[in-house]
Design a protein around this motif. Sequence first.
Motif, PDB file in Angstrom:
ATOM      1  N   ASP A  61      32.327 -10.278   2.854  1.00 29.72           N
ATOM      2  CA  ASP A  61      31.713 -11.523   2.389  1.00 29.72           C
ATOM      3  C   ASP A  61      32.582 -12.697   2.840  1.00 29.72           C
ATOM      4  OD1 ASP A  61      30.222 -13.443   1.132  1.00 29.72           O
ATOM      5  OD2 ASP A  61      31.015 -13.032  -0.872  1.00 29.72           O
ATOM      6  N   VAL A  62      32.278 -13.227   3.998  1.00 27.26           N
ATOM      7  CA  VAL A  62      33.057 -14.340   4.564  1.00 27.26           C
ATOM      8  C   VAL A  62      32.283 -15.630   4.364  1.00 27.26           C
ATOM      9  CG1 VAL A  62      34.072 -15.307   6.661  1.00 27.26           C
ATOM     10  CG2 VAL A  62      34.169 -12.845   6.249  1.00 27.26           C
ATOM     11  N   ARG A  63      32.898 -16.587   3.688  1.00 30.38           N
ATOM     12  CA  ARG A  63      32.262 -17.879   3.427  1.00 30.38           C
ATOM     13  C   ARG A  63      32.802 -18.932   4.380  1.00 30.38           C
ATOM     14  NH1 ARG A  63      30.134 -17.374  -1.845  1.00 30.38           N
ATOM     15  NH2 ARG A  63      29.675 -15.132  -2.093  1.00 30.38           N
ATOM     16  N   GLU A  64      32.212 -20.124   4.341  1.00 27.39           N
ATOM     17  CA  GLU A  64      32.637 -21.203   5.235  1.00 27.39           C
ATOM     18  C   GLU A  64      34.086 -21.597   4.994  1.00 27.39           C
ATOM     19  OE1 GLU A  64      33.271 -24.057   7.937  1.00 27.39           O
ATOM     20  OE2 GLU A  64      31.688 -22.537   7.930  1.00 27.39           O
ATOM     21  N   LEU A  65      34.537 -21.558   3.757  1.00 30.09           N
ATOM     22  CA  LEU A  65      35.936 -21.899   3.478  1.00 30.09           C
ATOM     23  C   LEU A  65      36.870 -20.933   4.209  1.00 30.09           C
ATOM     24  CD1 LEU A  65      38.085 -23.531   1.997  1.00 30.09           C
ATOM     25  CD2 LEU A  65      37.807 -21.994   0.028  1.00 30.09           C
ATOM     26  N   CYS A  66      36.508 -19.668   4.221  1.00 26.24           N
ATOM     27  CA  CYS A  66      37.317 -18.667   4.934  1.00 26.24           C
ATOM     28  C   CYS A  66      37.332 -18.958   6.428  1.00 26.24           C
ATOM     29  CB  CYS A  66      36.764 -17.269   4.685  1.00 26.24           C
ATOM     30  SG  CYS A  66      36.716 -16.782   2.950  1.00 26.24           S
ATOM     31  N   ALA A  67      36.162 -19.245   6.987  1.00 28.02           N
ATOM     32  CA  ALA A  67      36.077 -19.551   8.413  1.00 28.02           C
ATOM     33  C   ALA A  67      36.884 -20.794   8.746  1.00 28.02           C
ATOM     34  CB  ALA A  67      34.612 -19.744   8.816  1.00 28.02           C
ATOM     35  N   SER A  68      36.812 -21.784   7.874  1.00 30.79           N
ATOM     36  CA  SER A  68      37.559 -23.026   8.088  1.00 30.79           C
ATOM     37  C   SER A  68      39.064 -22.788   8.064  1.00 30.79           C
ATOM     38  CB  SER A  68      37.162 -24.045   7.017  1.00 30.79           C
ATOM     39  OG  SER A  68      37.928 -25.224   7.146  1.00 30.79           O
ATOM     40  N   ARG A  69      39.521 -21.955   7.157  1.00 34.58           N
ATOM     41  CA  ARG A  69      40.954 -21.641   7.084  1.00 34.58           C
ATOM     42  C   ARG A  69      41.430 -20.919   8.336  1.00 34.58           C
ATOM     43  NH1 ARG A  69      42.312 -18.386   2.012  1.00 34.58           N
ATOM     44  NH2 ARG A  69      44.430 -18.774   2.746  1.00 34.58           N
ATOM     45  N   LEU A  70      40.594 -20.040   8.862  1.00 39.05           N
ATOM     46  CA  LEU A  70      40.958 -19.309  10.070  1.00 39.05           C
ATOM     47  C   LEU A  70      40.990 -20.258  11.273  1.00 39.05           C
ATOM     48  CD1 LEU A  70      41.710 -16.405  10.724  1.00 39.05           C
ATOM     49  CD2 LEU A  70      39.324 -15.986  11.339  1.00 39.05           C
ATOM     50  N   ARG A  71      40.037 -21.177  11.340  1.00 44.08           N
ATOM     51  CA  ARG A  71      40.046 -22.161  12.431  1.00 44.08           C
ATOM     52  C   ARG A  71      41.271 -23.058  12.345  1.00 44.08           C
ATOM     53  NH1 ARG A  71      34.343 -22.474  11.171  1.00 44.08           N
ATOM     54  NH2 ARG A  71      34.711 -24.405   9.986  1.00 44.08           N
ATOM     55  N   GLU A  72      41.660 -23.414  11.116  1.00 44.44           N
ATOM     56  CA  GLU A  72      42.851 -24.253  10.947  1.00 44.44           C
ATOM     57  C   GLU A  72      44.106 -23.510  11.408  1.00 44.44           C
ATOM     58  OE1 GLU A  72      45.261 -26.733   7.459  1.00 44.44           O
ATOM     59  OE2 GLU A  72      43.479 -25.558   6.959  1.00 44.44           O
ATOM     60  N   LEU A  73      44.226 -22.234  11.039  1.00 39.15           N
ATOM     61  CA  LEU A  73      45.388 -21.469  11.502  1.00 39.15           C
ATOM     62  C   LEU A  73      45.372 -21.345  13.019  1.00 39.15           C
ATOM     63  CD1 LEU A  73      47.902 -19.817  10.726  1.00 39.15           C
ATOM     64  CD2 LEU A  73      46.442 -17.785  10.769  1.00 39.15           C
ATOM     65  N   ARG A  74      44.191 -21.193  13.587  1.00 38.44           N
ATOM     66  CA  ARG A  74      44.087 -21.088  15.047  1.00 38.44           C
ATOM     67  C   ARG A  74      44.695 -22.315  15.733  1.00 38.44           C
ATOM     68  NH1 ARG A  74      38.159 -20.654  17.231  1.00 38.44           N
ATOM     69  NH2 ARG A  74      38.102 -22.782  16.424  1.00 38.44           N
ATOM     70  N   THR A  75      44.449 -23.494  15.176  1.00 36.93           N
ATOM     71  CA  THR A  75      45.018 -24.716  15.749  1.00 36.93           C
ATOM     72  C   THR A  75      46.532 -24.633  15.805  1.00 36.93           C
ATOM     73  OG1 THR A  75      43.157 -26.049  14.948  1.00 36.93           O
ATOM     74  CG2 THR A  75      45.200 -27.219  15.457  1.00 36.93           C
ATOM     75  N   HIS A  76      47.139 -24.145  14.729  1.00 32.41           N
ATOM     76  CA  HIS A  76      48.604 -24.069  14.677  1.00 32.41           C
ATOM     77  C   HIS A  76      49.142 -22.937  15.553  1.00 32.41           C
ATOM     78  CE1 HIS A  76      48.776 -27.150  11.657  1.00 32.41           C
ATOM     79  NE2 HIS A  76      47.957 -26.472  10.860  1.00 32.41           N
ATOM     80  N   VAL A  77      48.434 -21.812  15.575  1.00 33.43           N
ATOM     81  CA  VAL A  77      48.842 -20.697  16.432  1.00 33.43           C
ATOM     82  C   VAL A  77      48.819 -21.138  17.890  1.00 33.43           C
ATOM     83  CG1 VAL A  77      48.098 -18.449  17.330  1.00 33.43           C
ATOM     84  CG2 VAL A  77      48.208 -18.835  14.862  1.00 33.43           C
ATOM     85  N   ARG A  78      47.756 -21.807  18.268  1.00 34.95           N
ATOM     86  CA  ARG A  78      47.629 -22.288  19.648  1.00 34.95           C
ATOM     87  C   ARG A  78      48.739 -23.282  19.976  1.00 34.95           C
ATOM     88  NH1 ARG A  78      43.937 -21.353  24.172  1.00 34.95           N
ATOM     89  NH2 ARG A  78      44.765 -22.822  25.671  1.00 34.95           N
ATOM     90  N   ALA A  79      49.027 -24.172  19.045  1.00 34.72           N
ATOM     91  CA  ALA A  79      50.072 -25.177  19.277  1.00 34.72           C
ATOM     92  C   ALA A  79      51.428 -24.525  19.509  1.00 34.72           C
ATOM     93  CB  ALA A  79      50.136 -26.138  18.096  1.00 34.72           C
ATOM     94  N   LEU A  80      51.740 -23.495  18.745  1.00 33.50           N
ATOM     95  CA  LEU A  80      53.038 -22.825  18.905  1.00 33.50           C
ATOM     96  C   LEU A  80      53.092 -22.011  20.197  1.00 33.50           C
ATOM     97  CD1 LEU A  80      53.812 -21.690  15.250  1.00 33.50           C
ATOM     98  CD2 LEU A  80      54.630 -23.712  16.468  1.00 33.50           C
ATOM     99  N   LEU A  81      52.002 -21.358  20.546  1.00 35.23           N
ATOM    100  CA  LEU A  81      51.972 -20.611  21.801  1.00 35.23           C
ATOM    101  C   LEU A  81      52.129 -21.555  22.998  1.00 35.23           C
ATOM    102  CD1 LEU A  81      49.132 -18.026  21.057  1.00 35.23           C
ATOM    103  CD2 LEU A  81      51.547 -17.500  21.472  1.00 35.23           C
ATOM    104  N   GLU A  82      51.443 -22.689  22.945  1.00 33.00           N
ATOM    105  CA  GLU A  82      51.541 -23.647  24.054  1.00 33.00           C
ATOM    106  C   GLU A  82      52.927 -24.280  24.118  1.00 33.00           C
ATOM    107  OE1 GLU A  82      48.215 -26.298  23.583  1.00 33.00           O
ATOM    108  OE2 GLU A  82      46.969 -25.017  24.873  1.00 33.00           O
ATOM    109  N   ALA A  83      53.555 -24.484  22.971  1.00 31.74           N
ATOM    110  CA  ALA A  83      54.928 -24.986  22.973  1.00 31.74           C
ATOM    111  C   ALA A  83      55.848 -23.992  23.671  1.00 31.74           C
ATOM    112  CB  ALA A  83      55.403 -25.242  21.543  1.00 31.74           C
ATOM    113  N   GLY A  84      55.605 -22.704  23.435  1.00 36.88           N
ATOM    114  CA  GLY A  84      56.394 -21.679  24.111  1.00 36.88           C
ATOM    115  C   GLY A  84      56.150 -21.679  25.607  1.00 36.88           C
TER     116      GLY A  84
END
Length: 204
Positions: A61-84
Amino acid sequence: MHAETATTEPTPAPGEADHVALALANSTYLLPKHGRADLLASPASTRAWLAAVGLAPADADVRELCASRLRELRTHVRALLEAGVDDRPAAPASLDAVNAALTSVPAALLLQYDEESRWHRAAAHPVTQLVDRALAVIAADLADLLAGPDGRLVARCGAPSCERLLLRTHARRTWCSVRCGDRVRAARSYARRSLESDSAPATS
């Protein structure tokens, strides 16, 4: 507006099968002539992505809040990978977000017993905390990736029209997929033919 279609989903980039953090970073990507696609654009597509990478059952049972949290983490994960990739300092906000996800749930798999599975180890988190656990697993994978030997192998796809990340497991690996490689080679061939045509002597 997010494009969302399974028929245009690219093959996994090198490294995604071993690092779910890399798969998350690549879960939004550019489609030539079609704009941006996002595998986390909706609760349904987010559930499908979580199931595909083994972080949730297919009927979760995945709601929009869950999807939004995952998208937000993706932004930070991408930022750290690109910094590397760029060999520049990591943004403190992204480090804080990843560490918060990393420590949000217990990491240990508890010893459990039931008649069907008998003795086994599993997370003790209820379904309502499923996304918390998924975020923690992704954050832990990112930490292992960046702090481990594979961290220096993270690279951007060499195709100008692509922004996906990959692991360069050998020196000649430049593109994230055969499709990107073919696109670059076709563009080079076209440019070469155009140059030869322009430089050919005119005939009367």
